[in-house]
Design a protein around this motif. Structure first.
Motif, PDB file in Angstrom:
ATOM      1  N   LYS A  51       0.809  -0.780   0.128  1.00 40.40           N
ATOM      2  CA  LYS A  51      -0.087   0.240   0.287  1.00 40.40           C
ATOM      3  C   LYS A  51       0.642   1.558  -0.166  1.00 40.40           C
ATOM      4  O   LYS A  51       0.914   2.064  -0.981  1.00 40.40           O
ATOM      5  CB  LYS A  51      -0.803   0.599   1.288  1.00 40.40           C
ATOM      6  N   GLU A  52       1.756   1.467   0.306  1.00 41.46           N
ATOM      7  CA  GLU A  52       2.802   2.882   1.101  1.00 41.46           C
ATOM      8  C   GLU A  52       2.941   2.878  -0.646  1.00 41.46           C
ATOM      9  O   GLU A  52       3.361   3.656  -1.033  1.00 41.46           O
ATOM     10  CB  GLU A  52       3.976   2.353   2.252  1.00 41.46           C
ATOM     11  N   TRP A  53       4.171   1.959  -1.266  1.00 45.46           N
ATOM     12  CA  TRP A  53       5.011   1.829  -1.966  1.00 45.46           C
ATOM     13  C   TRP A  53       3.898   2.607  -3.164  1.00 45.46           C
ATOM     14  O   TRP A  53       3.779   3.356  -4.059  1.00 45.46           O
ATOM     15  CB  TRP A  53       5.921   0.563  -2.650  1.00 45.46           C
ATOM     16  N   ASN A  54       3.034   1.590  -3.712  1.00 44.67           N
ATOM     17  CA  ASN A  54       1.471   1.425  -4.257  1.00 44.67           C
ATOM     18  C   ASN A  54       0.690   2.469  -4.286  1.00 44.67           C
ATOM     19  O   ASN A  54       0.203   3.079  -5.525  1.00 44.67           O
ATOM     20  CB  ASN A  54       1.373   0.161  -4.644  1.00 44.67           C
ATOM     21  N   THR A  60       0.940  -4.855  -9.771  1.00 44.60           N
ATOM     22  CA  THR A  60       1.989  -4.580 -10.442  1.00 44.60           C
ATOM     23  C   THR A  60       3.285  -5.405 -10.929  1.00 44.60           C
ATOM     24  O   THR A  60       3.985  -5.560 -11.480  1.00 44.60           O
ATOM     25  CB  THR A  60       1.927  -2.915 -10.863  1.00 44.60           C
ATOM     26  N   LEU A  61       3.320  -6.567  -9.537  1.00 50.01           N
ATOM     27  CA  LEU A  61       4.820  -7.238  -9.225  1.00 50.01           C
ATOM     28  C   LEU A  61       5.906  -5.828  -9.069  1.00 50.01           C
ATOM     29  O   LEU A  61       6.562  -6.411  -9.738  1.00 50.01           O
ATOM     30  CB  LEU A  61       4.844  -7.936  -9.694  1.00 50.01           C
ATOM     31  N   CYS A  62       5.466  -4.593  -8.347  1.00 50.03           N
ATOM     32  CA  CYS A  62       5.862  -3.795  -8.591  1.00 50.03           C
ATOM     33  C   CYS A  62       7.182  -3.026 -10.059  1.00 50.03           C
ATOM     34  O   CYS A  62       8.585  -2.661  -9.656  1.00 50.03           O
ATOM     35  CB  CYS A  62       6.901  -3.711  -7.085  1.00 50.03           C
ATOM     36  N   TYR A  63       6.164  -3.092 -10.689  1.00 51.41           N
ATOM     37  CA  TYR A  63       6.967  -2.849 -11.835  1.00 51.41           C
ATOM     38  C   TYR A  63       7.677  -1.617 -12.424  1.00 51.41           C
ATOM     39  O   TYR A  63       9.079  -2.173 -12.746  1.00 51.41           O
ATOM     40  CB  TYR A  63       5.579  -2.829 -13.501  1.00 51.41           C
ATOM     41  N   ASP A  64       7.846  -0.459 -11.495  1.00 45.68           N
ATOM     42  CA  ASP A  64       8.675   0.253 -11.788  1.00 45.68           C
ATOM     43  C   ASP A  64       9.684   0.104 -10.376  1.00 45.68           C
ATOM     44  O   ASP A  64      10.867   0.253 -11.389  1.00 45.68           O
ATOM     45  CB  ASP A  64       8.299   1.520 -10.646  1.00 45.68           C
TER      46      ASP A  64
END
Length: 249
Positions: free
Chosen positions: A21-24, A133-137
């Motif tokens: 939640k924090e990252w995305n 997004t599997l943390c694409y960024d």
């Protein structure tokens, strides 16, 4: 690239949910007691890209067994959401994962019903579809996904699938040798109904216990065969009409 989630190591701390939640910047929601043990998320959705399930079972040495599992999008090799998206908002990345491009999504919702795991969902008040997004960024910056980074027990491991699969199989052998005979892998079969995926799990019980479908099948699996059958039927019908017209003359 993908996830290997070893549920035998999950302690239910929910660090993965918080980190995601924090990252995305996934919106927070008001939570309350659900009646499902300590599970206050209850499932994956537009605002819950990681979900830690709590399952309490009778039996075992103490008369009670806790099963905990952090669920996530499977990033299927044959992804129904990708098949049905009319705008190209869903795309396959260079890492093999499936990502929604929020600036292209028109909120039609076709992808929602095409997911056999019930992962993707339209966000209330927004209308667009959202999921992991599997943390694409982070991947593009050579960083591992936030959930795996935050997991204190390494229940969630990230890496190349060719490296993770032997690790997972070895872990199953170790657990079964210790008497955990129900230990098994889920989501690793390239011949299953979704062609395998980029997130697989080590479970300690049947998939249904964790809320996972035992034999997931992408709804669009037979789409090619159905279109071929429809085309053949159309050709036969046209030939019949043409023959009738010639006979009438």
């Amino acid at each position: 690239m993908g996830f290997f989630t070893d549920t035998s190591l999950c302690i239910g701390c929910k660090a993965c949910e918080v980190a995601c939640k924090e990252w995305n910047r996934v919106p927070a929601e008001q939570r309350s007691f659900t009646g499902h043990s300590y599970d206050n998320t209850c499932g994956l959705g537009a605002n819950a890209w990681r979900h830690v399930a709590f399952i309490e079972q009778g039996g075992g040495e103490d008369g009670l067994r806790w099963l905990m599992s952090s669920d996530v999008c499977k990033h299927c090799n044959h992804a129904g959401c990708l098949d049905v998206c009319p705008t190209g908002a869903l795309m396959r990345t260079e890492f093999g994962t499936v990502v929604v491009q929020e600036d292209i999504c028109n909120g039609c919702g076709y992808c929602v019903s095409a997911c056999p795991f019930g992962v993707i969902e339209r966000r209330e008040g927004d209308g667009r579809a959202w999921k992991c997004t599997l943390c694409y960024d982070r991947l593009r910056g050579d960083l591992e996904p936030a959930c795996a980074q935050a997991c204190p027990t390494k229940s969630i491991q990230f890496g190349a699938l060719d490296d993770l699969l032997p690790l997972a199989r070895g872990r199953v052998e170790t657990l079964q040798h210790r008497g955990v005979t129900d230990a098994r892998l889920y989501g690793t079969g390239p011949d299953d109904g979704v062609g395998g995926g980029h997130a697989f799990f080590l479970l300690l019980d049947e998939p249904e216990v964790y809320g996972l479908p035992p034999d997931p099948v992408v709804p669009t699996r037979d789409l090619g065969r159905m279109w071929a059958s429809a085309a053949a039927a159309a050709v036969v019908l046209a030939a019949g009409v043409l023959g009738a017209v010639r006979g009438w003359r």
